[in-house]
Scaffold this active site. Structure first.
Site, PDB file in Angstrom:
ATOM      1  N   ARG A 197       0.827  -1.203   0.000  1.00 49.60           N
ATOM      2  CA  ARG A 197       0.000   0.000   0.000  1.00 49.60           C
ATOM      3  C   ARG A 197       0.866   1.259   0.000  1.00 49.60           C
ATOM      4  NH1 ARG A 197      -5.394   1.885   0.465  1.00 49.60           N
ATOM      5  NH2 ARG A 197      -6.270  -0.189   0.294  1.00 49.60           N
ATOM      6  N   GLU A 213      -9.858   6.247   6.731  1.00 48.87           N
ATOM      7  CA  GLU A 213      -8.419   6.485   6.684  1.00 48.87           C
ATOM      8  C   GLU A 213      -7.988   7.712   5.879  1.00 48.87           C
ATOM      9  OE1 GLU A 213      -8.123   2.371   5.311  1.00 48.87           O
ATOM     10  OE2 GLU A 213      -6.295   2.244   6.501  1.00 48.87           O
TER      11      GLU A 213
HETATM   12  N1  MTE Z   1     -12.380   5.967  14.159  1.00 41.34           N
HETATM   13  C1  MTE Z   1     -12.456   5.698  15.477  1.00 41.34           C
HETATM   14  N2  MTE Z   1     -13.195   6.498  16.248  1.00 41.34           N
HETATM   15  N3  MTE Z   1     -11.789   4.636  16.033  1.00 41.34           N
HETATM   16  C2  MTE Z   1     -11.010   3.801  15.261  1.00 41.34           C
HETATM   17  O1  MTE Z   1     -10.411   2.859  15.781  1.00 41.34           O
HETATM   18  N4  MTE Z   1     -10.145   3.288  12.999  1.00 41.34           N
HETATM   19  C3  MTE Z   1      -9.812   3.838  11.679  1.00 41.34           C
HETATM   20  C4  MTE Z   1     -11.022   4.538  11.080  1.00 41.34           C
HETATM   21  N5  MTE Z   1     -11.614   5.444  12.026  1.00 41.34           N
HETATM   22  C5  MTE Z   1     -10.904   4.080  13.865  1.00 41.34           C
HETATM   23  C6  MTE Z   1     -11.645   5.173  13.352  1.00 41.34           C
HETATM   24  C7  MTE Z   1      -9.340   2.834  10.745  1.00 41.34           C
HETATM   25  S1  MTE Z   1      -7.744   2.357  10.810  1.00 41.34           S
HETATM   26  C8  MTE Z   1     -10.170   2.284   9.811  1.00 41.34           C
HETATM   27  S2  MTE Z   1      -9.585   1.178   8.671  1.00 41.34           S
HETATM   28  C9  MTE Z   1     -11.589   2.625   9.734  1.00 41.34           C
HETATM   29  O2  MTE Z   1     -11.971   3.545  10.751  1.00 41.34           O
HETATM   30  C10 MTE Z   1     -12.399   1.331   9.869  1.00 41.34           C
HETATM   31  O3  MTE Z   1     -13.742   1.545   9.904  1.00 41.34           O
HETATM   32  P1  MTE Z   1     -14.663   1.789   8.604  1.00 41.34           P
HETATM   33  O4  MTE Z   1     -14.159   0.906   7.535  1.00 41.34           O
HETATM   34  O5  MTE Z   1     -16.001   1.430   9.082  1.00 41.34           O
HETATM   35  O6  MTE Z   1     -14.503   3.240   8.264  1.00 41.34           O
HETATM   36  C1  QUE Z   2      -5.589  -2.518   3.149  1.00 43.29           C
HETATM   37  C2  QUE Z   2      -5.827  -3.097   4.348  1.00 43.29           C
HETATM   38  C3  QUE Z   2      -5.588  -4.464   4.544  1.00 43.29           C
HETATM   39  C4  QUE Z   2      -5.099  -5.223   3.493  1.00 43.29           C
HETATM   40  C5  QUE Z   2      -4.850  -4.608   2.276  1.00 43.29           C
HETATM   41  C6  QUE Z   2      -5.102  -3.268   2.114  1.00 43.29           C
HETATM   42  C7  QUE Z   2      -5.833  -5.125   5.790  1.00 43.29           C
HETATM   43  C8  QUE Z   2      -5.589  -6.515   5.884  1.00 43.29           C
HETATM   44  C9  QUE Z   2      -5.090  -7.214   4.783  1.00 43.29           C
HETATM   45  C10 QUE Z   2      -4.886  -8.621   4.738  1.00 43.29           C
HETATM   46  C11 QUE Z   2      -4.095  -9.176   3.738  1.00 43.29           C
HETATM   47  C12 QUE Z   2      -3.972 -10.540   3.608  1.00 43.29           C
HETATM   48  C13 QUE Z   2      -4.642 -11.388   4.468  1.00 43.29           C
HETATM   49  C14 QUE Z   2      -5.406 -10.847   5.495  1.00 43.29           C
HETATM   50  C15 QUE Z   2      -5.518  -9.472   5.611  1.00 43.29           C
HETATM   51  O1  QUE Z   2      -4.847  -6.535   3.639  1.00 43.29           O
HETATM   52  O2  QUE Z   2      -6.254  -4.480   6.755  1.00 43.29           O
HETATM   53  O3  QUE Z   2      -6.046 -11.670   6.340  1.00 43.29           O
HETATM   54  O4  QUE Z   2      -4.574 -12.741   4.304  1.00 43.29           O
HETATM   55  O5  QUE Z   2      -5.847  -7.123   7.066  1.00 43.29           O
HETATM   56  O6  QUE Z   2      -4.890  -2.675   0.917  1.00 43.29           O
HETATM   57  O7  QUE Z   2      -6.303  -2.357   5.371  1.00 43.29           O
HETATM   58 MO1  MOS Z   3      -7.469   0.337   9.346  1.00 40.71          MO
HETATM   59  S1  MOS Z   3      -5.434   0.471   9.451  1.00 40.71           S
HETATM   60  O1  MOS Z   3      -7.367  -0.498   7.836  1.00 40.71           O
HETATM   61  O2  MOS Z   3      -7.719  -0.875  10.514  1.00 40.71           O
END
Ligand code: MTE
Ligand code: QUE
Ligand code: MOS
Length: 799
Positions: free
Chosen positions: A336, A744
């Site tokens: 990524r 994100e």
């Molecule tokens: N917002 C809050 N309040 N708490 C969290 O842990 N995690 C972030 C984001 N926003 C998070 C958050 C991350 S890393 C992700 S991937 C997304 O929320 C996951 O939730 P969604 O896919 O429902 O947006």
């Molecule tokens: C973004 C993500 C994830 C990702 C790829 C993205 C992620 C994640 C995995 C992943 C990859 C291989 C696996 C698995 C998970 O890929 O959060 O179980 O076998 O867990 O572009 O956020």
């Molecule tokens: Mo968010 S880093 O994809 O949990």
């Protein structure tokens, strides 16, 4: 685009203005809905795992941790641990009935050390005792003899020794070497980007209860209950159908609970299995900081060729991720970073290489942005460097390199950037933030202010939405309607504060046109919806929202069929509106029932009121062997302008103002989306400014508590903080209500703070040099960068 004059900024009204254009249904989609647990969060009534009442016979777990970064375990004497007060059971890896490796994707993570340790803090043995404190006391009594081995503790060392957790990988478009050489100008540079502690408010915690048939019910603060289920089953050597994982909510996850919730669940389950008693495992804050992985630190570099206008003609980028000791999710994370090494810019001929460095530290893991931010930082550094080289405003260079609409729109992984809003979005923000006027007044200020200097920067974000691992882009849901008309909703996504449960409830309510309060949200459970993906990659709403909608539509169709057959009307005569079902014939209303009355009738006539729903993201594919494809269904975009003030004598600084314009398509819930944008920006700012992870030369984490690791406080919020959604701009792809993922992407908006700091520092050398500013840009680093500008001024004068 937005009518700039009509949008009041930085007030609640701006949210209203931004959403007026959205067609609002009666069910709730598009409305400001407060978080489903908002009141409980603030009153303290929301139950987290550690708040659950103690079960009879409940035990508490702790682990003995490695004190070496890399060593063989010569001998392990646990007799004092076993004899300690309150201790009921002690286990080592030898006591694990099933799999001993809990690597989530690739092997490499032993549940307890197997003969050697690979980082400081690695669990070696586990204890169950009658209280949390007694368990923690007991683990300190072990006598462990180590034979120390050479440890890899820097990325440089790892690169020298080719110490990798996974093989390197390159994405390439065209012949970048030749293009760089042919270009009029060449530059190269490097940057060290720090990691980040998740600092979720609720630490890692799991609680396991043995069941009567040899199974286990596990309550886990996890973003990935299905993976916890699988790993618990594997360590216990029992089938998956004997394990249930339940996750009502997390007190924050941020990626830190995707894979790294599992070890604590597995250990609790192993101890519960051994003692046949319930076992809870919660990490103290310090243990959590020591024993769980963080955002990957990166050390990246580039060589670029460009023309007089600053337009990139060729570029080579290498991203080197510090993965820690095991693969965990690092392959996908470094991918990524590579996918986002273009951010919003057309790179023309480009080669991007990613190394997955193996170090003797804790295994680094997912964190909001998943490697993307570290890729974006690198190309944003390139923009600043080109600008200083040519003596232009960095914004000019950024705009000159943006992806085009119908040309210059193919990424280095061959995905076409469609429907690119950034050119207009950035123009709009440039105007609404008064960029040019402020640029001028900042220049004037800096000329007459010898010590305090101001900086300004506008940076874009383009973030690819979808898991880059194709099979994860699927979701399931389960909807029941009960005979009083209330709805039970369950889906594969987890709630970590981001508002997923609220949004998916709104979607189901919208389908039946009922009040969202009649849709009950329930804990994510592996026995309700199986084989789920982690709630990650910002895709929670996109995936689970569509799956829940599919389930609701199935039931709705049955209800419509029932109405047609029972009342001898056509489908077009059945309308769900305002908590009612209205039946008409030839445009004449025959019956009006409340939703509950109608559901009761359907039940009496033997209509099934329960359905599952399923969704998989269309259009996406990526072939890693060629580095080509369309990994992302679409892109989320946004931009921000930050203004900072620095003190060139101390390196201290403040963010004076931040303006954000972010695109969420048709917002499902503008209040929640706005909260995500604000929170992500502040979290990103913390990453880039004050949050400094420090390991000593023995591989021990020194920044292991809130006194030595500084996350942003409310006082670090920009004094003037103006957040706007791009209004009425539905996603061109068929996402749920044409919304866009928000979790994100706005994290990377904080990069404008870093760039603005560099702008302020550059003023010291009259913008002739591009300051090197590694992150976190702590006051010390800002001061060093200022000093290097001053040193240059001196040599300039003597020359
Ligand atoms: N917002 C809050 N309040 N708490 C969290 O842990 N995690 C972030 C984001 N926003 C998070 C958050 C991350 S890393 C992700 S991937 C997304 O929320 C996951 O939730 P969604 O896919 O429902 O947006
Ligand atoms: C973004 C993500 C994830 C990702 C790829 C993205 C992620 C994640 C995995 C992943 C990859 C291989 C696996 C698995 C998970 O890929 O959060 O179980 O076998 O867990 O572009 O956020
Ligand atoms: Mo968010 S880093 O994809 O949990």
């Amino acid at each position: 685009m937005r009518n700039l004059t009509n949008v009041p900024k930085g007030t609640d009204k701006s949210v209203d203005a931004a959403t007026q254009a959205i067609e609002i249904g009666l069910g709730g989609v598009g409305k400001h809905k407060k978080h489903e647990s908002a009141e409980k969060h603030v009153s303290g009534e929301a139950l987290y795992i550690d708040d659950k009442p103690e079960l009879q016979g409940q035990l508490h777990a702790a682990v003995g941790q490695s004190t070496h970064a890399h060593a063989n375990i010569k001998s392990l004497d646990l007799s004092a641990v076993k004899a300690a007060e309150g201790v009921i059971a002690v286990i080592t890896v030898e006591d694990v009935p099933g799999h001993t490796d809990i690597g989530p994707v690739f092997p490499g993570d032993p549940v307890l050390a197997i003969g050697k340790v690979e980082y400081v803090g690695q669990p070696i043995f586990a204890v169950a005792a009658t209280s949390h404190d007694l368990a923690r006391k007991a683990v300190t009594l072990a006598k462990i003899d180590y034979e120390p081995l050479e440890a890899v503790l820097t990325v440089k060392q790892a690169l020298e020794q080719q110490s990798f957790v996974r093989p390197p990988f390159t994405m390439q478009r065209g012949e970048s070497d030749a293009a760089i050489e042919k270009a009029k100008h060449q530059l190269s540079g490097e940057i060290t980007i720090g990691g980040q502690e998740h600092f979720y408010l609720e630490g890692q915690v799991s609680s396991a209860e043995p069941t009567e048939d040899g199974g286990m019910v596990v309550y886990s603060s996890s973003q990935h209950p299905s993976e916890v289920q699988k790993l618990v089953a594997e360590v216990l050597a029992i089938p998956l159908n004997l394990v249930v994982v339940d996750t009502r909510r997390m007190g924050g996850g941020f990626g830190g609970k995707e894979t790294q919730a599992a070890p604590w669940a597995c250990l609790a389950a192993l101890l519960a299995n051994k003692t046949k008693r319930p076992v809870k495992f919660k990490l103290s804050r310090m243990d959590d900081m020591i024993m769980t992985g963080k955002r990957h630190p990166f050390e990246n570099n580039y060589t670029v060729g460009f023309n007089d206008k600053g337009v990139i003609e060729g570029i080579n980028i290498t991203v080197n991720g510090n993965c820690g000791y095991s693969p965990d999710l690092s392959d996908a994370i470094v991918d990524r970073a590579m996918f986002h090494s273009d951010n919003a810019y057309y790179l023309n001929e480009a080669k991007v290489t990613g190394n997955r460095c193996r170090l003797n530290t804790v295994s680094h893991t997912a964190f909001r942005g998943f490697g993307g931010p570290q890729g974006v930082m690198t190309i944003e550094m390139v923009m600043d460097d080109i600008a200083r080289h040519l003596g232009k405003d960095p914004l000019t260079i950024r705009k000159a390199n943006l992806y085009g609409k119908n040309e210059r729109n193919i990424t280095h992984y061959y995905q076409t950037v469609e429907h690119n809003k950034l050119p207009e979005l950035m123009d709009s923000l440039e105007q609404s933030s008064d960029y040019q006027a402020r640029r001028k007044s900042i220049n004037d200020f800096n000329k007459q202010s010898p010590i305090l200097k101001k900086g300004l920067a506008l940076t874009p974000v383009k973030f690819g939405i979808s898991f880059t691992v194709q099979h994860l882009n699927q979701a399931g849901a389960l909807v029941h309607i009960y005979t009083d008309g209330t709805i039970h909703l369950n889906h594969g996504g987890t709630e970590m504060g981001q508002g997923l449960f609220t949004k998916v409830a709104q979607i189901v309510a919208e389908e039946f046109q009922v009040n969202v309060d009649t849709v009950g949200v329930s804990a994510t459970r592996t026995d309700k919806v199986p084989n789920t993906s982690p709630t990650a990659a910002s895709s929670g709403t996109d995936l689970n929202g569509k799956a829940a909608q599919a389930a609701a539509i199935t039931i709705k169709k049955r209800l419509i069929n029932f109405a047609c057959e029972h009342y001898f009307i056509d489908e077009s005569g059945v309308v769900f509106d305002n908590n009612q079902v209205i039946l008409s014939m030839n445009d004449k209303v025959m019956h009006t029932f409340s939703f509950a009355e109608f559901v009761q009738q359907a039940y009496m006539n033997r209509v099934s009121l329960s359905a599952t729903g399923y969704y998989k993201t269309p259009k996406i594919h990526f072939d890693r062997s060629t580095g080509k494809g369309r990994p992302f269904f679409y892109y989320s975009t946004g931009a921000s302008v930050s203004e900072v003030l620095i003190d060139t004598l101390t390196g201290e600084y403040k963010v004076l103002r931040a303006d954000i314009l972010h695109d969420v398509g048709h917002s499902l819930n503008p209040a929640i989306d706005r909260g995500q944008i604000e929170g992500a920006f502040i979290q990103g700012m913390g990453w880039l400014t004050t949050e400094e992870l420090m390991w000593n030369d023995q591989g021990r984490l020194l920044s292991n508590n809130p006194a030595t690791y500084k996350i942003p406080a409310i006082s670090d919020t920009p004094e003037d903080f103006r957040v706007d959604l791009v209004p009425d701009d539905p996603n061109r792809e068929q996402t749920i209500y044409n919304s866009k993922a928000v979790g994100e992407p706005p994290f990377m908006l904080a990069i404008s703070v870093w760039s603005a700091l560099k702008d302020a520092i550059a003023s010291v050398a009259d913008y002739k040099l591009s300051p090197k500013l590694d992150t976190p840009a702590t006051p010390e680093r800002v001061l060093w960068a200022v000093e290097s500008m001053k040193a240059h001024n001196k040599t300039d004068k003597t020359a």
